[in-house]
Design a protein around this motif. Sequence first.
Motif, PDB file in Angstrom:
ATOM      1  N   TRP A 188      -5.005   4.854 -47.847  1.00 40.66           N
ATOM      2  CA  TRP A 188      -4.691   3.655 -48.639  1.00 40.66           C
ATOM      3  C   TRP A 188      -4.161   4.095 -50.004  1.00 40.66           C
ATOM      4  CZ3 TRP A 188      -9.640   3.838 -46.160  1.00 40.66           C
ATOM      5  CH2 TRP A 188      -9.695   3.068 -44.992  1.00 40.66           C
ATOM      6  N   LEU A 189      -2.900   4.526 -50.024  1.00 38.29           N
ATOM      7  CA  LEU A 189      -2.304   5.065 -51.250  1.00 38.29           C
ATOM      8  C   LEU A 189      -2.345   4.089 -52.421  1.00 38.29           C
ATOM      9  CD1 LEU A 189       0.774   7.113 -50.009  1.00 38.29           C
ATOM     10  CD2 LEU A 189      -1.454   7.942 -50.773  1.00 38.29           C
ATOM     11  N   PRO A 190      -2.175   2.782 -52.221  1.00 38.82           N
ATOM     12  CA  PRO A 190      -2.246   1.873 -53.370  1.00 38.82           C
ATOM     13  C   PRO A 190      -3.595   1.917 -54.082  1.00 38.82           C
ATOM     14  CG  PRO A 190      -1.191   0.766 -51.521  1.00 38.82           C
ATOM     15  CD  PRO A 190      -1.743   2.063 -50.991  1.00 38.82           C
ATOM     16  N   LEU A 191      -4.625   2.396 -53.386  1.00 36.90           N
ATOM     17  CA  LEU A 191      -5.949   2.473 -54.005  1.00 36.90           C
ATOM     18  C   LEU A 191      -6.129   3.722 -54.862  1.00 36.90           C
ATOM     19  CD1 LEU A 191      -8.319   1.314 -51.103  1.00 36.90           C
ATOM     20  CD2 LEU A 191      -7.526  -0.013 -53.070  1.00 36.90           C
ATOM     21  N   MET A 192      -5.156   4.637 -54.826  1.00 34.04           N
ATOM     22  CA  MET A 192      -5.326   5.918 -55.505  1.00 34.04           C
ATOM     23  C   MET A 192      -5.695   5.783 -56.986  1.00 34.04           C
ATOM     24  SD  MET A 192      -5.258   9.234 -55.131  1.00 34.04           S
ATOM     25  CE  MET A 192      -4.289   9.606 -53.679  1.00 34.04           C
ATOM     26  N   PRO A 193      -4.971   5.012 -57.803  1.00 38.11           N
ATOM     27  CA  PRO A 193      -5.361   4.922 -59.215  1.00 38.11           C
ATOM     28  C   PRO A 193      -6.740   4.316 -59.401  1.00 38.11           C
ATOM     29  CG  PRO A 193      -3.627   3.336 -58.707  1.00 38.11           C
ATOM     30  CD  PRO A 193      -3.740   4.243 -57.531  1.00 38.11           C
ATOM     31  N   TYR A 194      -7.080   3.344 -58.553  1.00 36.71           N
ATOM     32  CA  TYR A 194      -8.422   2.750 -58.631  1.00 36.71           C
ATOM     33  C   TYR A 194      -9.499   3.776 -58.269  1.00 36.71           C
ATOM     34  CZ  TYR A 194      -5.938  -1.734 -58.692  1.00 36.71           C
ATOM     35  OH  TYR A 194      -5.115  -2.790 -59.009  1.00 36.71           O
ATOM     36  N   ALA A 195      -9.216   4.584 -57.240  1.00 35.96           N
ATOM     37  CA  ALA A 195     -10.191   5.586 -56.803  1.00 35.96           C
ATOM     38  C   ALA A 195     -10.409   6.659 -57.859  1.00 35.96           C
ATOM     39  CB  ALA A 195      -9.730   6.217 -55.488  1.00 35.96           C
ATOM     40  N   LEU A 196      -9.309   7.127 -58.453  1.00 30.84           N
ATOM     41  CA  LEU A 196      -9.429   8.130 -59.512  1.00 30.84           C
ATOM     42  C   LEU A 196     -10.245   7.588 -60.687  1.00 30.84           C
ATOM     43  CD1 LEU A 196      -5.753   9.448 -59.477  1.00 30.84           C
ATOM     44  CD2 LEU A 196      -7.767  10.796 -58.886  1.00 30.84           C
ATOM     45  N   ALA A 197      -9.929   6.371 -61.116  1.00 31.62           N
ATOM     46  CA  ALA A 197     -10.639   5.778 -62.249  1.00 31.62           C
ATOM     47  C   ALA A 197     -12.088   5.461 -61.891  1.00 31.62           C
ATOM     48  CB  ALA A 197      -9.921   4.515 -62.712  1.00 31.62           C
ATOM     49  N   PHE A 198     -12.336   5.072 -60.645  1.00 32.38           N
ATOM     50  CA  PHE A 198     -13.702   4.808 -60.191  1.00 32.38           C
ATOM     51  C   PHE A 198     -14.561   6.065 -60.337  1.00 32.38           C
ATOM     52  CE2 PHE A 198     -17.056   4.859 -57.054  1.00 32.38           C
ATOM     53  CZ  PHE A 198     -17.582   3.569 -57.083  1.00 32.38           C
ATOM     54  N   ALA A 199     -14.042   7.203 -59.875  1.00 33.26           N
ATOM     55  CA  ALA A 199     -14.783   8.462 -59.993  1.00 33.26           C
ATOM     56  C   ALA A 199     -15.027   8.812 -61.457  1.00 33.26           C
ATOM     57  CB  ALA A 199     -14.017   9.581 -59.287  1.00 33.26           C
ATOM     58  N   ALA A 200     -14.015   8.560 -62.312  1.00 29.10           N
ATOM     59  CA  ALA A 200     -14.179   8.845 -63.742  1.00 29.10           C
ATOM     60  C   ALA A 200     -15.260   7.964 -64.356  1.00 29.10           C
ATOM     61  CB  ALA A 200     -12.851   8.636 -64.465  1.00 29.10           C
ATOM     62  N   GLY A 201     -15.244   6.672 -64.040  1.00 26.33           N
ATOM     63  CA  GLY A 201     -16.249   5.771 -64.596  1.00 26.33           C
ATOM     64  C   GLY A 201     -17.655   6.145 -64.166  1.00 26.33           C
ATOM     65  N   ALA A 202     -17.807   6.519 -62.886  1.00 25.97           N
ATOM     66  CA  ALA A 202     -19.130   6.912 -62.399  1.00 25.97           C
ATOM     67  C   ALA A 202     -19.607   8.200 -63.060  1.00 25.97           C
ATOM     68  CB  ALA A 202     -19.082   7.077 -60.880  1.00 25.97           C
ATOM     69  N   MET A 203     -18.704   9.165 -63.242  1.00 29.39           N
ATOM     70  CA  MET A 203     -19.087  10.431 -63.867  1.00 29.39           C
ATOM     71  C   MET A 203     -19.477  10.238 -65.325  1.00 29.39           C
ATOM     72  SD  MET A 203     -16.365  13.126 -62.165  1.00 29.39           S
ATOM     73  CE  MET A 203     -16.771  14.416 -63.329  1.00 29.39           C
ATOM     74  N   ILE A 204     -18.701   9.446 -66.055  1.00 33.59           N
ATOM     75  CA  ILE A 204     -19.020   9.235 -67.470  1.00 33.59           C
ATOM     76  C   ILE A 204     -20.313   8.445 -67.620  1.00 33.59           C
ATOM     77  CG2 ILE A 204     -18.245   8.015 -69.556  1.00 33.59           C
ATOM     78  CD1 ILE A 204     -15.483   9.045 -69.055  1.00 33.59           C
ATOM     79  N   TYR A 205     -20.595   7.536 -66.691  1.00 34.79           N
ATOM     80  CA  TYR A 205     -21.881   6.837 -66.705  1.00 34.79           C
ATOM     81  C   TYR A 205     -23.028   7.838 -66.608  1.00 34.79           C
ATOM     82  CZ  TYR A 205     -25.826   3.971 -65.272  1.00 34.79           C
ATOM     83  OH  TYR A 205     -27.061   3.388 -65.199  1.00 34.79           O
ATOM     84  N   VAL A 206     -22.903   8.803 -65.706  1.00 34.50           N
ATOM     85  CA  VAL A 206     -23.947   9.822 -65.547  1.00 34.50           C
ATOM     86  C   VAL A 206     -24.119  10.608 -66.844  1.00 34.50           C
ATOM     87  CG1 VAL A 206     -24.591  11.927 -64.316  1.00 34.50           C
ATOM     88  CG2 VAL A 206     -23.624  10.001 -63.060  1.00 34.50           C
ATOM     89  N   VAL A 207     -22.996  10.966 -67.480  1.00 37.35           N
ATOM     90  CA  VAL A 207     -23.061  11.746 -68.727  1.00 37.35           C
ATOM     91  C   VAL A 207     -23.810  10.974 -69.812  1.00 37.35           C
ATOM     92  CG1 VAL A 207     -21.685  12.719 -70.607  1.00 37.35           C
ATOM     93  CG2 VAL A 207     -20.981  13.064 -68.232  1.00 37.35           C
ATOM     94  N   ILE A 208     -23.444   9.705 -69.991  1.00 41.39           N
ATOM     95  CA  ILE A 208     -24.019   8.911 -71.080  1.00 41.39           C
ATOM     96  C   ILE A 208     -25.460   8.501 -70.786  1.00 41.39           C
ATOM     97  CG2 ILE A 208     -23.805   6.743 -72.375  1.00 41.39           C
ATOM     98  CD1 ILE A 208     -20.780   6.955 -71.965  1.00 41.39           C
ATOM     99  N   GLU A 209     -25.725   8.157 -69.538  1.00 41.86           N
ATOM    100  CA  GLU A 209     -27.042   7.627 -69.180  1.00 41.86           C
ATOM    101  C   GLU A 209     -28.096   8.711 -68.963  1.00 41.86           C
ATOM    102  OE1 GLU A 209     -30.288   6.098 -66.703  1.00 41.86           O
ATOM    103  OE2 GLU A 209     -28.854   7.655 -66.167  1.00 41.86           O
TER     104      GLU A 209
END
Length: 300
Positions: A245-266
Motif C-alpha cells: 500500500w504505497l500511498p500509506l508510506m508517508p503515514y507509516a513512516l510518520a507513525f513509527a516516528a511518533g511512536a518512537m518519540i513517545y517512548v523517548v519522552i514518556e
Amino acid sequence: MTELTAYPGFSVVGADLSPLTGYLDAGISSGARWFAERTYILQALLASLFTWGVTALGASLVFFVKRMNQKLLDAMLGFAAGVMLAASYWSLLAPAVELSDGYGRFAWFPAAAGFGLGAFTLTLSDKILPHFQLGAEVRAEQGVVTTWRRTLLLVLAITLHKIPEGLAIGVAFGALAAGLESGSLGGAVALAIGIGLQNFPEGVAVAMPLRRVGWSRLRSFWYGQLSAVVEPIAAVTGAAAVTQWLPLMPYALAFAAGAMIYVVIEAIIPESRERGNTDLATLGAILGFIVMMILDVALG
C-alpha cells in the motif's frame, strides 16, 4: 554502490599490514554487496535481528557485572534517547514529508496525521496494559492494577515499546524496495545501526533490575533479550505492508516516528534523569543525536 577505497600500506613494528587491510576491505565490500542483493524482506529481517542481538548483548552484562554504575547507565539511556530522536527525524519524518509533495499545500497532513496516530496508539496501549519504567524495580509497576505476574508485565512493557522500532526498520527498507527517491540503502542501514546502538542500554536497563531483586543471571539475561524479540516480527510486517500500500508510506513512516518519540519522552528521558544525573543524561542525549545524524548523512 560506492566502492571502498583501499587503505595505503603501512607497517607497525616493522610488520607490513597492507595484506590485512586489503582482506578487510575485500570482506567489507563483499558483505555490503551481498546484503544489497538480498530482497527487502530479508534485509529488514537481518537488520532487525542485528538490533535484537545488540539488546541481547546489553542484557549479557549480567554475566560479567554485579552492579551497573548508575551514572554510566543514565548516560547510556540519554544516548539512546538522542539516537531515537535523530532517527525519528532524519530516517522517518523527513522522508515522510518528501513523499507528501503531491498533497500541495496540505503536504504537511500525512506526516502530522501519522505522527499523531503513532503517539496516540502508544498512549492508548500504556493505559490498557500495565507498564514499568526502564530500569525500575520489578515491584514498582504502574498503570492498571492486575494479577498478572510481574515478570510478564515487565517483558510486555518493553516489548510494547520495541514494536515501533521494528516497524521503523521495516518501513525504511520497504521505501527502498518501492523505488522511492527518499529511500536509500545507506539510510535504512543507518537507522538499523542507530536503533541497535540505543538497544544496548535498554537491554542493560531490563536485565540489571531483575538481577538486583535476586533473579539468576541466566533468567535475567533471558528476559532482557526477550524484550526485543518482537523487533524482527514488526520489521518484516512493516516492510511487507508498506510495499503493498504505497500511498500509506508517508503515514507509516510518520507513525513509527511518533511512536518512537513517545517512548523517548514518556520513558527513556524521565528514567535517565530520575536519580539526579541530569547533566550526564543530557550530554549522552546530545552525543547520541550527533552520532545518529552523522550515520544518516554519511551512509544515506
